[in-house]
Design an enzyme around this catalytic site. Sequence first.
Site: not given
Length: 649
Positions: A147, A299
């Site tokens: 991320e 995710e």
Amino acid sequence: MINERLLFGGDYNPEQWPEEVWSDDVRLMKQAGVNSVTLGVFSWAKLEPRPGAREFGWLDRLMDLMHENGIGVVLATPTASPPPWMGKLHPETLPRDEDGRTVWWGSRQQFSHSSLVYRRYAAAITEDLAARYGSHPALTMWHINNEYCTHDWGDEAARAFRDWLRAKYTSTEALNEAWGTAFWSQRYDSWEEILPPRRAQYMKNPAQVLDFKRFTSDALLECYLAERDIVVRHTPHIPVTTNFMPFWTGQDAWKWSGHEDIVSVDVYPDPKDPWAGQYNAMIGDMTRSQAGGPWMVMEQAAGPVNWRGVNHPKPPGLNRLFSLQSVARGADAICYFQWRQSRQGSEKYHSGMVSHAGEHGRTFREVARLGADLARLAPEVAGAHSPSQVAILHDWESWWAGQQDGRPSVHVEYPEVVRAWHHALWEEGVATDFARPEGALGAYAVVVVPHLYLLTDAAIDNLLAYVRDGGTLVCGFHTGAADEDDRVRPGGMDARLRELFGIRTVQEWWPLDAGEAVECEGFRGTLWSEELEAAADAEVLVRYKGGELDGLPAVLRRGRAQYVSTLPEPEALRELLAGVTREAGVRPPLSGLPAGVEAVRRGAFVFLLNHGRDPVTVDVPGSHDDLLSGASIEGSLVLGRYGVAVLRP
């Protein structure tokens, strides 16, 4: 995607648990049908507890354990979370905020993307990981960092920003012209005078802010590419990814996705959002479009997250519905953060595939059911792709420019405008891709532009060529107002676009207050309106009614190009786009579906997904087999609460 399987698993953080738990983890993984785990995402301090030290023994045992049990490993470089010793020994590796305050260790992502020291340490640990595990039989994919979202306004970023600007403009004269620094006496005489757009007395230069956002995306991309190149050198046969966050402003994902073998995303629909299914669909469509084919859910949550104000669990069946919806929209991997719910740390209330309730909890039972579903679908669905006939244009730089201070309306939130247009098409059952304004558009029957404040000359030429070659274009408000330097175009909209849509002049923009609406013929407009004068050969489809804009065009068309100068209320926008797509010959996979039921084609198969809590009967012409239940379908079928069927013709 990989060996024609649908990958299923998630982030596995066994370093948080005693080693005797690992064997139980493997037992439950096999029970749930897990075939992939991601290791090492936040393990830098354990792998390198002090500068230059290497402790790989625990990871050796894990890699071997996974291989022995037939579970592949997505091995992460741990560089998203540097160890505390790095910040202590090298404070220049720590980022600074807009006020110049240091962002300290004690959380994660506390690194300056421009720090040469950070980059050297990141390269070293990546080099050693790749050398040690590149030939390990468990390794199936590399996951770089995690991320990418770090911002930095510090001295390291200032140095790198100036280098980036020199490469782009070559001279301060060209920079001053691009930034419009004649305004407010901002002219720069030397590169050393230029800083990141830190805290200022009043509004910042919007062109400088736009370039800094471009620079930040590029600086993070440099970090990714440096690590990617290392692992590719060791393992050219192993695919590489990093996980995007959906609709996050910090990365130009169009630019990034071209450097990934597999495009992956983290997606967390709010289970309390009544339109969470549409949001999940939109992120799937966007990620598939970036990938140009199958993609990866890196995710998602098996239950509640921990970062909303109130973190609601997923009701029974919703996790399965969202997961199979992603598969329907092209995902070849369904993974979670994380495998086992943490007992300590900031994310102990973020769900896991194995929740605090353990293997007898509802969450794990649902995860195991999903694993069985994916195993049934994989032989037929993995790798399949269905082209769309409709594209939504989306551009990060236009979004960045439109966020500036001093804009006409703070209520215009770009992601929400895009979501409104996607929602209208989703409810109509129309499959959509996302595309970049300069990209190839010829394969699409219809292209829609919800709102692109900034358009380059190349993008405008691309739209003109698309319509000239027979495409149908529908464009939303305040599009094409500025060029790539955030310079307002003469007339408030590029002259070529005005001619395309049949707009003689843009007299004024009339943004609306929160909750305010403007009356139009047949519907109400929200958020925005415009004072337009139509050209003589334009067809005015809808006019404003009452108020200052009474009788002026709200929607107008010239040939195959249509302009919508407000945001119609949801049902009106749906009807407008339904008419356009039907006229262009675009049809959904099935028509006449009950409310809340979505039909998505992937390859030869049609996924039917019930987003409602009540059972519904769906008419299905002909005979089909349901890949999930094994049942033969004749004429109709019943979908239960959050039910899914996958029909083979």
